[in-house]
Design a protein around this motif. Sequence first.
Motif, short mmCIF file in Angstrom:
data_model
loop_
_atom_site.label_atom_id
_atom_site.label_comp_id
_atom_site.label_asym_id
_atom_site.label_seq_id
_atom_site.Cartn_x
_atom_site.Cartn_y
_atom_site.Cartn_z
N HIS A 12 0.81 -1.23 0.00
CA HIS A 12 0.00 0.00 0.00
C HIS A 12 0.84 1.28 0.00
CE1 HIS A 12 0.42 0.09 4.50
NE2 HIS A 12 0.28 1.38 4.32
N THR A 13 2.10 1.19 0.37
CA THR A 13 2.93 2.40 0.40
C THR A 13 3.63 2.65 -0.93
OG1 THR A 13 3.35 1.94 2.72
CG2 THR A 13 4.72 3.61 1.70
N ILE A 14 4.24 1.61 -1.49
CA ILE A 14 5.07 1.84 -2.69
C ILE A 14 4.45 1.30 -3.96
CG2 ILE A 14 7.18 1.83 -1.28
CD1 ILE A 14 7.86 -0.90 -2.49
N SER B 140 4.93 10.33 -4.95
CA SER B 140 5.62 9.81 -3.77
C SER B 140 7.13 9.85 -3.97
CB SER B 140 5.19 8.37 -3.48
OG SER B 140 3.79 8.32 -3.35
N ILE B 141 7.57 9.51 -5.19
CA ILE B 141 9.01 9.54 -5.47
C ILE B 141 9.50 10.99 -5.52
CG2 ILE B 141 10.80 8.99 -7.19
CD1 ILE B 141 9.12 6.48 -7.91
N VAL C 202 15.50 6.74 -1.56
CA VAL C 202 14.34 6.04 -2.11
C VAL C 202 14.63 4.53 -2.10
CG1 VAL C 202 12.82 5.79 -4.13
CG2 VAL C 202 13.88 8.03 -3.61
N TYR C 203 13.76 3.78 -1.48
CA TYR C 203 13.87 2.31 -1.44
C TYR C 203 13.92 1.79 -2.88
CZ TYR C 203 12.25 -2.49 -0.37
OH TYR C 203 12.10 -3.85 -0.27
N ILE D 101 11.54 2.28 -7.05
CA ILE D 101 11.93 2.65 -8.41
C ILE D 101 11.65 1.49 -9.37
CG2 ILE D 101 13.88 3.36 -9.88
CD1 ILE D 101 13.28 5.46 -7.81
N ASN D 102 11.96 0.27 -8.95
CA ASN D 102 11.71 -0.89 -9.82
C ASN D 102 10.23 -1.00 -10.16
OD1 ASN D 102 14.41 -1.53 -9.65
ND2 ASN D 102 14.14 -3.03 -8.01
N ILE D 103 9.39 -0.79 -9.15
CA ILE D 103 7.94 -0.91 -9.36
C ILE D 103 7.45 0.22 -10.26
CG2 ILE D 103 5.72 -0.69 -8.15
CD1 ILE D 103 7.17 -2.35 -5.85
N TYR D 104 7.97 1.40 -10.01
CA TYR D 104 7.62 2.55 -10.87
C TYR D 104 8.02 2.27 -12.32
CZ TYR D 104 8.32 6.89 -13.37
OH TYR D 104 8.31 7.84 -14.35
N ASN D 105 9.22 1.75 -12.54
CA ASN D 105 9.69 1.44 -13.90
C ASN D 105 8.80 0.40 -14.57
OD1 ASN D 105 11.81 3.24 -13.87
ND2 ASN D 105 13.35 1.72 -13.27
N ASP D 106 8.46 -0.63 -13.81
CA ASP D 106 7.62 -1.70 -14.36
C ASP D 106 6.24 -1.15 -14.73
OD1 ASP D 106 7.25 -4.70 -14.70
OD2 ASP D 106 5.57 -4.23 -13.36
N TRP D 107 5.67 -0.38 -13.82
CA TRP D 107 4.35 0.23 -14.04
C TRP D 107 4.38 1.14 -15.27
CZ3 TRP D 107 -0.71 0.53 -12.75
CH2 TRP D 107 -1.38 1.73 -12.98
#
Length: 201
Positions: free
Chosen positions: A122-124, A173-174, A184-185, A189-195
């Motif tokens: 729910h956070t990232i 958030s980023i 930044v955890y 970033i990985n999740i943002y890139n994938d999304w």
Amino acid sequence: MKAKEFNPNLIHITRDELLKQLQARLAEKRFKHVLRVEETAVKMAKNLPGADVEKASIAALLHDFAKDDSVKHLSLFKDYPGYDPRWLDYGSAIWHGPLAAMIANRDFGVTDEDILKAVWNHTIGGYDMTLDQKVLFVADYIEPGRTFKGVDKARELAKNNLDDAVDYKMKQSIIHLVDSGRIVYPETINIYNDWTAKRNK
Ligand SMILES: [Fe+2]
Ligand SMILES: [Fe+2]
């Protein structure tokens, strides 16, 4: 959902018991936030074809269960699949979601992937979030008690298109972390890139 009991296939404690535990663990302000997130998530789920209203309610009530927990409690879950030792470098802002999901699974018998992942992420945000996961991700961001700059825009986006609201929260958030000089955890970033890669396809 207020008077109704939870489906025992989804969680092994009653709604009353969960509320009692939440109230005992969380500061009053946070407890009220949790109730508002539930209301928001339920309202959203009712308006989104395919979303599960009961899962929205349970995930929302669980999401900040571990927000005031200690690292000591986290350490009890070292062997849990998905436990990331890097969490310790990023603080409870990053690990309180995973810890709540791990507690929900171990202590409350929650096995539903939608609920567990919604709480965990729910956070990232997460990889390939389902509708129910997106509902909590956004509800936590736009509940009526939120006052940060940009929340009105987030609410507007959520009204029209859930994915646009997910996108906004991920980016903001980023940006917020970078702007305030915080680390930044890497998974964020990985999740943002994938999304973003999938959204741009
Ligand atoms: Fe949270
Ligand atoms: Fe929250």
